[in-house]
Write a protein that holds these residues in place. Sequence first.
Motif, PDB file in Angstrom:
ATOM      1  N   HIS A  59      32.617  60.525  84.776  1.00  0.00           N
ATOM      2  CA  HIS A  59      31.786  60.523  83.570  1.00  0.00           C
ATOM      3  C   HIS A  59      30.649  61.531  83.647  1.00  0.00           C
ATOM      4  CE1 HIS A  59      33.777  56.653  83.019  1.00  0.00           C
ATOM      5  NE2 HIS A  59      33.297  56.597  81.791  1.00  0.00           N
ATOM      6  N   PHE A  60      30.139  61.719  84.859  1.00  0.00           N
ATOM      7  CA  PHE A  60      28.926  62.528  85.011  1.00  0.00           C
ATOM      8  C   PHE A  60      29.191  64.018  84.818  1.00  0.00           C
ATOM      9  CE2 PHE A  60      27.721  58.922  88.081  1.00  0.00           C
ATOM     10  CZ  PHE A  60      27.262  58.137  87.035  1.00  0.00           C
ATOM     11  N   ILE A  61      30.447  64.437  84.909  1.00  0.00           N
ATOM     12  CA  ILE A  61      30.768  65.818  84.546  1.00  0.00           C
ATOM     13  C   ILE A  61      30.535  66.027  83.063  1.00  0.00           C
ATOM     14  CG2 ILE A  61      32.656  67.490  84.255  1.00  0.00           C
ATOM     15  CD1 ILE A  61      33.884  66.422  86.820  1.00  0.00           C
ATOM     16  N   TRP A  62      30.931  65.034  82.287  1.00  0.00           N
ATOM     17  CA  TRP A  62      31.012  65.225  80.837  1.00  0.00           C
ATOM     18  C   TRP A  62      29.726  64.830  80.116  1.00  0.00           C
ATOM     19  CZ3 TRP A  62      34.633  68.441  80.606  1.00  0.00           C
ATOM     20  CH2 TRP A  62      35.685  68.378  81.515  1.00  0.00           C
ATOM     21  N   PHE A  63      29.139  63.713  80.446  1.00  0.00           N
ATOM     22  CA  PHE A  63      27.877  63.296  79.830  1.00  0.00           C
ATOM     23  C   PHE A  63      27.874  63.562  78.313  1.00  0.00           C
ATOM     24  CE2 PHE A  63      25.288  63.250  83.936  1.00  0.00           C
ATOM     25  CZ  PHE A  63      25.041  61.884  83.850  1.00  0.00           C
ATOM     26  N   PHE A  64      28.913  63.082  77.633  1.00  0.00           N
ATOM     27  CA  PHE A  64      28.973  63.260  76.176  1.00  0.00           C
ATOM     28  C   PHE A  64      27.751  62.666  75.484  1.00  0.00           C
ATOM     29  CE2 PHE A  64      33.581  62.945  77.416  1.00  0.00           C
ATOM     30  CZ  PHE A  64      33.893  64.273  77.186  1.00  0.00           C
ATOM     31  N   ASP A  65      27.214  61.590  76.049  1.00  0.00           N
ATOM     32  CA  ASP A  65      26.041  60.945  75.464  1.00  0.00           C
ATOM     33  C   ASP A  65      24.790  61.799  75.655  1.00  0.00           C
ATOM     34  OD1 ASP A  65      26.341  60.515  78.202  1.00  0.00           O
ATOM     35  OD2 ASP A  65      25.643  58.436  78.163  1.00  0.00           O
ATOM     36  N   VAL A  66      24.512  62.181  76.886  1.00  0.00           N
ATOM     37  CA  VAL A  66      23.313  62.968  77.185  1.00  0.00           C
ATOM     38  C   VAL A  66      23.342  64.303  76.444  1.00  0.00           C
ATOM     39  CG1 VAL A  66      22.064  64.187  79.005  1.00  0.00           C
ATOM     40  CG2 VAL A  66      22.924  61.863  79.409  1.00  0.00           C
ATOM     41  N   ASP A  67      24.489  64.978  76.468  1.00  0.00           N
ATOM     42  CA  ASP A  67      24.594  66.267  75.791  1.00  0.00           C
ATOM     43  C   ASP A  67      24.401  66.139  74.282  1.00  0.00           C
ATOM     44  OD1 ASP A  67      24.987  67.730  78.098  1.00  0.00           O
ATOM     45  OD2 ASP A  67      27.166  67.680  77.979  1.00  0.00           O
ATOM     46  N   ALA A  68      24.852  65.022  73.712  1.00  0.00           N
ATOM     47  CA  ALA A  68      24.661  64.811  72.272  1.00  0.00           C
ATOM     48  C   ALA A  68      23.188  64.720  71.923  1.00  0.00           C
ATOM     49  CB  ALA A  68      25.389  63.543  71.828  1.00  0.00           C
ATOM     50  N   PHE A  69      22.406  64.071  72.794  1.00  0.00           N
ATOM     51  CA  PHE A  69      20.982  63.884  72.505  1.00  0.00           C
ATOM     52  C   PHE A  69      20.167  65.149  72.734  1.00  0.00           C
ATOM     53  CE2 PHE A  69      22.151  59.421  73.956  1.00  0.00           C
ATOM     54  CZ  PHE A  69      22.423  59.004  72.668  1.00  0.00           C
ATOM     55  N   THR A  70      20.542  65.963  73.713  1.00  0.00           N
ATOM     56  CA  THR A  70      19.777  67.177  73.966  1.00  0.00           C
ATOM     57  C   THR A  70      20.132  68.290  72.988  1.00  0.00           C
ATOM     58  OG1 THR A  70      21.389  67.748  75.685  1.00  0.00           O
ATOM     59  CG2 THR A  70      19.324  66.751  76.406  1.00  0.00           C
ATOM     60  N   SER A  71      21.181  68.096  72.198  1.00  0.00           N
ATOM     61  CA  SER A  71      21.500  69.044  71.133  1.00  0.00           C
ATOM     62  C   SER A  71      20.965  68.479  69.821  1.00  0.00           C
ATOM     63  CB  SER A  71      23.016  69.265  71.065  1.00  0.00           C
ATOM     64  OG  SER A  71      23.674  68.093  70.644  1.00  0.00           O
ATOM     65  N   ASP A  72      21.652  68.745  68.727  1.00  0.00           N
ATOM     66  CA  ASP A  72      21.245  68.200  67.420  1.00  0.00           C
ATOM     67  C   ASP A  72      22.298  67.253  66.863  1.00  0.00           C
ATOM     68  OD1 ASP A  72      23.214  70.065  66.929  1.00  0.00           O
ATOM     69  OD2 ASP A  72      22.125  71.152  65.372  1.00  0.00           O
ATOM     70  N   MET A  73      23.108  66.677  67.756  1.00  0.00           N
ATOM     71  CA  MET A  73      24.258  65.909  67.323  1.00  0.00           C
ATOM     72  C   MET A  73      23.996  64.432  67.075  1.00  0.00           C
ATOM     73  SD  MET A  73      27.256  67.704  67.171  1.00  0.00           S
ATOM     74  CE  MET A  73      26.277  68.705  66.062  1.00  0.00           C
ATOM     75  N   ALA A  74      23.063  63.825  67.804  1.00  0.00           N
ATOM     76  CA  ALA A  74      23.028  62.367  67.803  1.00  0.00           C
ATOM     77  C   ALA A  74      21.629  61.819  68.002  1.00  0.00           C
ATOM     78  CB  ALA A  74      23.952  61.826  68.902  1.00  0.00           C
ATOM     79  N   PHE A  75      21.505  60.530  67.650  1.00  0.00           N
ATOM     80  CA  PHE A  75      20.280  59.763  67.893  1.00  0.00           C
ATOM     81  C   PHE A  75      20.628  58.617  68.836  1.00  0.00           C
ATOM     82  CE2 PHE A  75      16.821  56.857  67.249  1.00  0.00           C
ATOM     83  CZ  PHE A  75      15.734  57.668  66.977  1.00  0.00           C
ATOM     84  N   PRO A  76      19.694  58.259  69.759  1.00  0.00           N
ATOM     85  CA  PRO A  76      19.986  57.174  70.707  1.00  0.00           C
ATOM     86  C   PRO A  76      19.765  55.788  70.115  1.00  0.00           C
ATOM     87  CG  PRO A  76      17.886  58.191  71.247  1.00  0.00           C
ATOM     88  CD  PRO A  76      18.456  58.988  70.114  1.00  0.00           C
ATOM     89  N   SER A  77      20.773  55.288  69.429  1.00  0.00           N
ATOM     90  CA  SER A  77      20.813  53.922  68.910  1.00  0.00           C
ATOM     91  C   SER A  77      19.867  53.736  67.717  1.00  0.00           C
ATOM     92  CB  SER A  77      20.512  52.919  70.032  1.00  0.00           C
ATOM     93  OG  SER A  77      20.859  51.611  69.648  1.00  0.00           O
ATOM     94  N   ASP A  78      19.328  52.537  67.583  1.00  0.00           N
ATOM     95  CA  ASP A  78      18.481  52.150  66.454  1.00  0.00           C
ATOM     96  C   ASP A  78      17.279  53.088  66.327  1.00  0.00           C
ATOM     97  OD1 ASP A  78      16.809  50.872  64.645  1.00  0.00           O
ATOM     98  OD2 ASP A  78      17.219  48.872  65.435  1.00  0.00           O
ATOM     99  N   ARG A  79      17.114  53.690  65.162  1.00  0.00           N
ATOM    100  CA  ARG A  79      16.012  54.638  64.971  1.00  0.00           C
ATOM    101  C   ARG A  79      14.644  53.965  64.985  1.00  0.00           C
ATOM    102  NH1 ARG A  79      20.563  56.681  62.822  1.00  0.00           N
ATOM    103  NH2 ARG A  79      20.869  58.945  62.966  1.00  0.00           N
ATOM    104  N   ARG A  80      14.596  52.667  64.817  1.00  0.00           N
ATOM    105  CA  ARG A  80      13.325  51.944  64.899  1.00  0.00           C
ATOM    106  C   ARG A  80      12.967  51.627  66.343  1.00  0.00           C
ATOM    107  NH1 ARG A  80      15.132  46.892  61.564  1.00  0.00           N
ATOM    108  NH2 ARG A  80      16.688  47.166  63.211  1.00  0.00           N
TER     109      ARG A  80
END
Length: 574
Positions: A59-80
């Motif tokens: 998993h640590f090669i890919w880090f789809f979650d981390v890479d999504a947050f450091t780009s402009d792709m995603a938000f980490p869960s509930d915006r509140r």
Amino acid sequence: MKKNILQIISMIVLLVSIQSCSDSLEETNPNSVSTDVYWSTLTESNDNLTSVYGAMLNHFIWFFDVDAFTSDMAFPSDRRNPRGSYTPFYQQRFSNTNKELTQRWDALYQVVFRANQVIDGLNGMNADLKSQPEWTEQMAQARYFRGLAHFYLHSTYNEGKIIIRDFIPASSEEFSIATSSSEDVMVFFREDLKYAYDNLPASWEQKTRVSAGNAAFNLGKSYLYSSEYDKAIPYLKDVIENSEYGYRLLDGEDVNLLFTQAGDYNDESIFELNYSDKQQTEESQWDEESFNNRWGRYFGPQSGKIGGGNSWVIPSAWLTNEYLNETLDATDARNFVNDGSGGLKLRSVSLRCSQLIAVVNDEDKEYYLQPKANSFYGFGNTKFSNFKKYSNHDISTSEALVLGINWKSGKNVIVDRIADAYLMLAECILQDSGDVSAALNYINPIRKRWGIVQLEATDYNATTLMEHIMHKERPLELAVEGYSTRNIDLRRWGITKSRLEELAAQDWNLIEYVSLDGKKFPKSLIQPGISPDTSDNTITIKEYVDAANNYQDNLHAYWELPLSEVLNNQQSSN
């Protein structure tokens, strides 16, 4: 196909050191493989080669979650209440003390060490074995992965100045190696990829093995990344035009196969991570080479018994809005669906939107075996969309039912596919010659297969079409996909800071959606602008404000060398 490769890997885990950890523990030293390699047959070496494939499951090669947050792709869960462990990355506050930098570094060098073990063993064989085609094919696969891992490291860390490891260290002195220049690293990994390109077959009976097409794809990408467009074009054209590879854009009804279990190893897939919901299901979700992955939990929706994920990675507002507003081609019959009274109506969202994300107003696509997403998911709590690529929405009502716990998914992960080659080639043509019509020849087939209106050359010049590629075609087609694709794109275009500032200045608000059957979904549909209702702060959405303020090219464009490497390798800073 999948069963055979998994059975081989399951035997290999008895022969090589296996890395296992939870998300709260650091990686095992990737140098723990044995340096004593004595193989007398190509069967033995092939078994060990399979361990290299196993290391790519980490998993640590890919880090789809981390890479999504450091780009402009995603938000980490509930915006509140964003998920705290992800906020350093989403807010651009990470440094080389964050464990993720060490985890990815170690995981990629483990691939390198395993590949070097195979290379060393093959080189130690007698002349008779070296003369056999199988020897060359195995060497080409090992060198492909060694080159690929160095390419990934070069694309992520220290402005490309990483450590070249082309042998197995036998002592602490040999382990401590200085970093090389970015240019020397590029020469090194391209030599490996070129060897693979020249010596791998165009295809295998089992698509689980890498072919010359994989090497051509990454050679082309590496030249694109270094702005050597004329050198990238022949490799990317080879990927697209060479019929021996067997690649093609899925079109027609086949687009429904993308990112589903039924679509494992489809004709569009170039490189795919091979997981299983039937083999070795008892293995821990924390074993980084197990046959299950954790992406279903991270990306699947959180909604009681149906869905069963945690919605930790959700699409950003701008991305969701772009999917919602793609213009459908009214001449494509697929864009018309039953209106419930014997007639036809236009689809509520594009086929691409339906296939890649879930939104409240998609009334036409099944989701977690329910007739439509809003049959069970309310799209409330500022979670107005969900990614589909890594979830099991096509085979189960819940992530928890796939393998008995929502931490485990057997879904394959497509890393590289031919759609990316089309878009990279379009960009190379624009940058190399400025030929808008020629570039559109590689953009419009992707739009056509999704039933989206074609772009006209008369509406663009080289500059405006490039902007369209950057802000629409690549992010919409390749969202949260590949090896850090969006981060690298933004960096190589030199727009990361300005992009974050642009997004931070945008205002969004949520409105009620009323479904076709009359059900109301308050604050579920995103739209641009400030809400007229200023009394409810859960209606207004702002994103990337902290990221825009915090981002610095010298700290965040590339990841720094991990602190563990700096402390343990006395030569790493040289």
